[in-house]
Design an enzyme around this catalytic site. Structure first.
Site, short mmCIF file in Angstrom:
data_model
loop_
_atom_site.label_atom_id
_atom_site.label_comp_id
_atom_site.label_asym_id
_atom_site.label_seq_id
_atom_site.Cartn_x
_atom_site.Cartn_y
_atom_site.Cartn_z
N ILE A 97 -31.75 16.60 21.41
CA ILE A 97 -31.12 15.40 20.87
C ILE A 97 -29.64 15.64 20.58
O ILE A 97 -29.25 16.69 20.07
CB ILE A 97 -31.85 14.97 19.58
CG1 ILE A 97 -33.28 14.55 19.89
CG2 ILE A 97 -31.11 13.85 18.87
CD1 ILE A 97 -34.12 14.27 18.65
N ASP A 184 -40.95 14.03 16.16
CA ASP A 184 -41.61 12.73 15.98
C ASP A 184 -41.67 11.87 17.24
O ASP A 184 -41.99 10.68 17.15
CB ASP A 184 -40.90 11.93 14.87
CG ASP A 184 -39.41 11.73 15.12
OD1 ASP A 184 -38.93 12.17 16.17
OD2 ASP A 184 -38.74 11.14 14.25
#
Length: 307
Positions: A97, A184
């Protein structure tokens, strides 16, 4: 002389047909125009999607999360696509990310009300989850070709793929606990089903340690290791090309039922399979495939209809 002329004519017709296929392929690829992804077609019915931010170690920024959904939905609908290879450009598969780009989505509260902030964050997380779930929802088999580092979100991505190959220098790292959060967007849900060891999955998730390629192979996370990126890509494209020669009815139905069986009991999966094949067994692809086998022909010479 007549035989020679017929041979030349057949050759010319094949070249014209090949040219028309290439033109159609290039025209179709024009619609796959993204900032973070590069899409090519290296072989018949094979599409190669490359995470293409090499100067940023293929970090996953806002555009990536949006474009992945657009790309794989398009691949699902593309009748010219029967198999997909996914890789990363540059020196690394992905560093995960892009925290600098995405931090404002979660760090800065939108209101003073905690409950409303929570609902807003939940919507964003669900949207990010779709970025990788869309790989599973794509009915075409997806082969991950990983080289060097596959970190954080990269593990989420390849967990959603159907087949994983990697290079000898590859490593996989569930990095999220090191930045203060639980992964997640798919790893914690998919990884235990892939490697079949809750203990190992828990260890990797709790510690953020690197899983090197040899351990990835022995645990079943990847199915093959290659010495370098060029040989990795050749093997991944060859595999995709082989899959692309099979009946798309058979291949796509197989993927759908493999995923269904992962999340349901044996009896539920058998019932679903029976309902699925009560219609799919009526395909002409079975006759075409059987004739090719009996005539000892390659399936790549069978003209399966588009799906």
């Amino acid at each position: 002389m007549a035989a020679v002329l017929r041979g030349l004519l057949r050759r010319d017709l094949r070249q014209v047909a090949l040219g028309l296929r290439n033109m159609a392929s290039e025209g179709g690829l024009a619609s796959y125009n993204y900032e973070t992804l590069k899409v090519t077609s290296p072989a018949d019915h094979v599409f190669h999607v490359e995470l293409h931010r090499p100067d940023k170690r293929n970090a996953m920024n806002r555009d990536f999360w949006r474009e992945m959904v657009l790309c794989f939905r398009a691949l699902t609908d593309d009748q010219n696509c029967r198999a997909v290879v996914f890789s990363g450009a540059g020196k690394m598969f992905t560093s995960g990310i892009d925290l600098m780009d995405l931090a404002s989505d979660f760090v800065q509260p939108e209101t003073e009300d905690a409950a409303r902030n929570a609902w807003g964050i939940r919507k964003k997380i669900v949207a990010y989850q779709e970025t990788f779930s869309v790989i599973e929802k794509c009915t075409k088999p997806v082969i991950a070709a990983v080289h060097n580092g596959c970190i954080g979100g990269g593990v989420d991505l390849v967990c959603a793929c159907d087949i994983r190959y990697c290079t000898q220098d590859s490593y996989f790292q569930i990095k999220e606990v090191d930045v203060g959060l639980a992964a997640d967007v798919g790893t914690l849900q998919r990884l235990p089903h892939i490697i079949g060891s809750r203990s190992l999955a828990n260890e990797l998730a709790f510690t953020a340690r690197k899983m090197l390629s040899d351990e990835a192979l022995s645990s079943g996370f990847v199915s093959r290791i290659f010495p370098d990126k060029p040989s990795l890509l050749v093997a991944a494209i060859d595999l995709a090309s082989e899959i692309a020669t099979k009946s798309p009815i058979a291949v796509q139905g197989t993927k759908v039922n493999l995923l269904y069986s992962r999340d349901h009991s044996v009896q539920e999966s058998l019932d679903y399979m029976a309902s699925w094949n009560m219609s799919m067994l009526q395909t002409q692809d079975i006759i075409k495939s059987a004739q090719a086998v009996m005539q000892k022909k390659s399936l790549k010479d069978v003209a399966f209809s588009k799906l």
